[in-house]
Design an enzyme around this catalytic site. Structure first.
Site, short mmCIF file in Angstrom:
data_model
loop_
_atom_site.label_atom_id
_atom_site.label_comp_id
_atom_site.label_asym_id
_atom_site.label_seq_id
_atom_site.Cartn_x
_atom_site.Cartn_y
_atom_site.Cartn_z
CG HIS A 1 32.01 47.22 49.80
ND1 HIS A 1 32.58 47.89 48.74
CD2 HIS A 1 32.82 46.13 50.01
CE1 HIS A 1 33.66 47.24 48.32
NE2 HIS A 1 33.83 46.18 49.09
CB CYS B 1 42.74 45.64 47.97
SG CYS B 1 40.95 45.53 47.69
CG HIS C 1 33.58 42.12 51.65
ND1 HIS C 1 32.99 41.76 50.45
CD2 HIS C 1 34.48 43.09 51.34
CE1 HIS C 1 33.51 42.47 49.47
NE2 HIS C 1 34.42 43.30 49.98
CG ASP D 1 41.37 47.03 51.89
OD1 ASP D 1 41.49 48.25 52.07
OD2 ASP D 1 40.83 46.54 50.88
CG HIS E 1 29.22 47.37 46.97
ND1 HIS E 1 30.20 46.75 46.22
CD2 HIS E 1 29.38 48.71 46.79
CE1 HIS E 1 30.93 47.69 45.62
NE2 HIS E 1 30.46 48.87 45.95
CE LYS F 1 40.69 49.62 49.12
NZ LYS F 1 39.84 48.42 48.96
CG ASP G 1 36.89 46.67 50.57
OD1 ASP G 1 37.18 47.32 49.55
OD2 ASP G 1 36.24 45.60 50.53
C1 VGL Z 1 39.33 42.90 48.72
C2 VGL Z 1 37.92 41.46 47.65
C3 VGL Z 1 36.87 42.33 47.84
C4 VGL Z 1 40.72 43.19 49.20
C5 VGL Z 1 38.31 43.79 48.89
O1 VGL Z 1 40.89 43.98 50.16
O2 VGL Z 1 41.68 42.61 48.63
N1 VGL Z 1 39.15 41.75 48.08
N2 VGL Z 1 37.08 43.50 48.46
ZN ZN Z 2 35.43 44.74 48.92
#
Ligand code: VGL
Ligand code: ZN
Length: 217
Positions: A56, A158, A88, A16, A60, A113, A54
Site C-alpha cells: 500500500h 486475501c 499496514h 501475504d 492508503h 497488490k 500486500d
Molecule cells: C489483508 C486486510 C488488509 C490480508 C490485507 O492479507 O488478508 N487483510 N489487507
Molecule cells: Zn492491506
C-alpha cells in the site's frame, strides 16, 4: 482418505506472508507465523509458485488513519464497502517485507497488490473496484496452469478473495486449510468458508496432498 495428486502444472499461490500480518506486525493475524514452515515445505513440491504481497501507499484508502476513523469499522468508498485497517504493508517498509522465515526460493512471480492509493485489493487477481486486473490470471494462463492451491494470510480476506476470483477467472481452486490463518472479524471466517464453498472452491488439509513428481529442495 482420497489423496489429491499434485501435478507439475499446478500452482501454489502464497498469500501475504508478510511481517505486518505476523506476530508483532501492525495487523497481526492470530497464529499467522505458524503457517511458515508448512508453506516452505509445500512450496518445494509445486512446479509453479506465486507469492503475493500486500503493498500500500502511505495514506492508503484502506487505512483508518486516512479517514480519521477507528480501525476495524467499515465505510463506503467509491467502489463499495471497505473495512478500515491499521496502517499496514506500506510499500518498501519492513512491515511489507516477507516474513524472514519464509523460505521459498523457487517462487517465480511476486504479485504486489493494493498499490493504487484509492483502491484496496484483497484479491491477487482483481482490485476492490472489481475492474482493475493485476495480471495474475494472464500469467497463470500463459503458464498453462489450470489448478490453484491457495495458502497464507488471512483466510477470510486475501485468501478468500483470491480463491473466489481464481474461480471467476476459470481456475479449479483449492484452499489448503492448515496452511492458512484467519482474522475473524464479526464472523468473517465462517462467512468466507461459506462463500468459497458456494463458489466451488475446494477445501483440503495438507495431509491430503500427494506429490507425484518430487522436485529438488
Ligand atoms: C489483508 C486486510 C488488509 C490480508 C490485507 O492479507 O488478508 N487483510 N489487507
Ligand atoms: Zn492491506
Amino acid at each position: 482418505m482420497t489423496m489429491i495428486e499434485i501435478a507439475p502444472a499446478d500452482a501454489l499461490i502464497v498469500v501475504d506472508i508478510q511481517n505486518d500480518f505476523c506476530a508483532g506486525g501492525a495487523l497481526a493475524v492470530p497464529d499467522g507465523d505458524a503457517v511458515v514452515p508448512l508453506v516452505n515445505r509445500l512450496a518445494r513440491q509445486f512446479g509453479v509458485v506465486v507469492l503475493t504481497q500486500d503493498w500500500h501507499t502511505p495514506g492508503h484508502a484502506s487505512f483508518a488513519s486516512t479517514h480519521g476513523c477507528a480501525p476495524f469499522q467499515a465505510i463506503n468508498l467509491s467502489y463499495g464497502p471497505q473495512v478500515l485497517w491499521p496502517d499496514h504493508c506500506v510499500m518498501g517498509t519492513s512491515g511489507a517485507a516477507f516474513h524472514p522465515g519464509l523460505d521459498v526460493p523457487s517462487a517465480q512471480m511476486i504479485v504486489r497488490k493494493g498499490f493504487h492509493p484509492a483502491v484496496d485489493s484483497y484479491s491477487a487477481f482483481v482490485e476492490a473496484d472489481h475492474a482493475t486486473k493485476t495480471g495474475l490470471a494472464g500469467y497463470l494462463a500463459e503458464r498453462a496452469v489450470e489448478r490453484l492451491f491457495v495458502v497464507g494470510l488471512a483466510t477470510d480476506f486475501c485468501v478468500n478473495w483470491t480463491a473466489l476470483d481464481g474461480r471467476v477467472a476459470g481456475f479449479d481452486v483449492t484452499v489448503i486449510e492448515d496452511a492458512c490463518r484467519g482474522i475473524d472479524l464479526d464472523g468473517s471466517l465462517e462467512r468466507a468458508w461459506r462463500d468459497m464453498g458456494t463458489a466451488g472452491v475446494r477445501r483440503c488439509g495438507s495431509q491430503e496432498l500427494a506429490f507425484v513428481v518430487s522436485l529438488p529442495d
